[in-house]
Design a protein around this motif. Structure first.
Motif, PDB file in Angstrom:
ATOM      1  N   ARG A 106      -3.810   0.765  -3.245  1.00  0.00           N
ATOM      2  CA  ARG A 106      -3.078   1.782  -2.473  1.00  0.00           C
ATOM      3  C   ARG A 106      -3.942   2.307  -1.322  1.00  0.00           C
ATOM      4  N   PHE A 107      -5.229   2.502  -1.600  1.00  0.00           N
ATOM      5  CA  PHE A 107      -6.150   3.001  -0.574  1.00  0.00           C
ATOM      6  C   PHE A 107      -6.256   2.004   0.579  1.00  0.00           C
ATOM      7  N   TYR A 108      -6.399   0.712   0.255  1.00  0.00           N
ATOM      8  CA  TYR A 108      -6.477  -0.303   1.301  1.00  0.00           C
ATOM      9  C   TYR A 108      -5.194  -0.333   2.128  1.00  0.00           C
ATOM     10  N   ARG A 109      -4.058  -0.162   1.458  1.00  0.00           N
ATOM     11  CA  ARG A 109      -2.783  -0.173   2.170  1.00  0.00           C
ATOM     12  C   ARG A 109      -2.680   1.023   3.107  1.00  0.00           C
ATOM     13  N   GLU A 110      -3.121   2.198   2.624  1.00  0.00           N
ATOM     14  CA  GLU A 110      -3.081   3.397   3.457  1.00  0.00           C
ATOM     15  C   GLU A 110      -4.003   3.281   4.661  1.00  0.00           C
ATOM     16  N   ARG A 111      -5.139   2.574   4.470  1.00  0.00           N
ATOM     17  CA  ARG A 111      -6.077   2.360   5.579  1.00  0.00           C
ATOM     18  C   ARG A 111      -5.639   1.222   6.483  1.00  0.00           C
ATOM     19  N   LYS A 112      -4.506   0.593   6.180  1.00  0.00           N
ATOM     20  CA  LYS A 112      -3.957  -0.523   6.959  1.00  0.00           C
ATOM     21  C   LYS A 112      -4.900  -1.725   6.982  1.00  0.00           C
ATOM     22  N   PRO A 153       1.808  -4.431   5.509  1.00  0.00           N
ATOM     23  CA  PRO A 153       2.788  -3.778   4.625  1.00  0.00           C
ATOM     24  C   PRO A 153       3.479  -4.800   3.730  1.00  0.00           C
ATOM     25  N   ARG A 161      -5.202   1.828  -7.695  1.00  0.00           N
ATOM     26  CA  ARG A 161      -5.610   2.925  -6.802  1.00  0.00           C
ATOM     27  C   ARG A 161      -6.330   2.386  -5.572  1.00  0.00           C
TER      28      ARG A 161
END
Length: 220
Positions: free
Chosen positions: A24-30, A34, A21
């Motif tokens: 995923r949060f770090y990825r969404e915050r860029k 990617p 989780r």
């Protein structure tokens, strides 16, 4: 050269010591690049793992996720070391220093903000080289860190550095005109002899100027 390792999301999270989780949060915050896509499978590599460990280290040093995002943005928009130093740069007395984001946090603590990093990049004190940061001068890095430890905000140090740069450029022009006007064959060997003389003049004059200003300043 070792083969590049790749990880599925669950494997990467386990290696980094975080939850899926959180990843995923770090990825969404860029905060991480990617992943490589292969059909519906996302593949991560050692660069992602290194970035996650950097995030963890900065969080331990008191940085917020917003601050880390600002650092990453400034870092990714910075000029590379070849642009700052030049491929065919002239010999210099200054020693470049390779740093990680964690190193910067250790030098400057909470002052290592995205805004200050962007200012240092714009000034040419910092440059990027792959996944590393390069400071162009160990002496300037150590002096800047010492001023911050004494209580001077890093933003003020960088603002003053910009003004010092203007005066230093003017002094360099003055000495170069004098050298080229009065010295024959003003080439590399002449410059090697001339450089320490010019530096000694500037250091002595600055020392005396500080003495004069201190004498003129009324005592409390």
């Amino acid at each position: 050269m070792p083969e590049k390792r790749e990880y599925r999301m669950e494997e990467l999270a386990k290696e980094a010591g975080i939850t899926v989780r959180t990843l995923r949060f770090y990825r969404e915050r860029k905060l991480i690049p990617p992943p490589r896509r292969e059909g519906r499978i996302a593949w991560y590599d050692d660069e992602h793992l290194s970035r996650l460990r950097t995030i963890a280290a900065l969080l331990e040093r008191g940085h917020t996720l917003n601050g880390i995002a600002d650092l990453a943005e400034a870092f990714e928009s910075g000029r590379d070391v070849g642009q700052v130093l030049g491929i065919d740069q002239q010999p210099t007395d200054e020693e470049p220093v390779r740093l990680t984001p964690e190193d910067l946090a250790d030098y400057f603590g909470g002052e290592a903000t995205g805004e200050n990093l962007a200012a240092a990049l714009d000034l040419g004190y910092l440059a990027t080289d792959g996944g590393e940061i390069v400071h162009v001068s160990r002496r300037l890095l150590d002096v800047s860190a010492a001023l911050v430890r004494e209580g001077v905000p890093l933003a003020a140090v960088l603002s003053s550095a910009r003004r010092v740069r203007e005066h230093a450029d003017a002094l360099a022009d003055l000495f170069l005109v004098m050298m080229r006007t009065h010295l024959e064959g003003a080439g590399g060997e002449t410059m090697d002899r001339f450089r320490p003389l010019a530096k000694s003049v500037v250091e002595a004059e600055l020392s005396m100027a500080l003495d004069r200003r201190l004498r003129e300043t009324p005592k409390p």
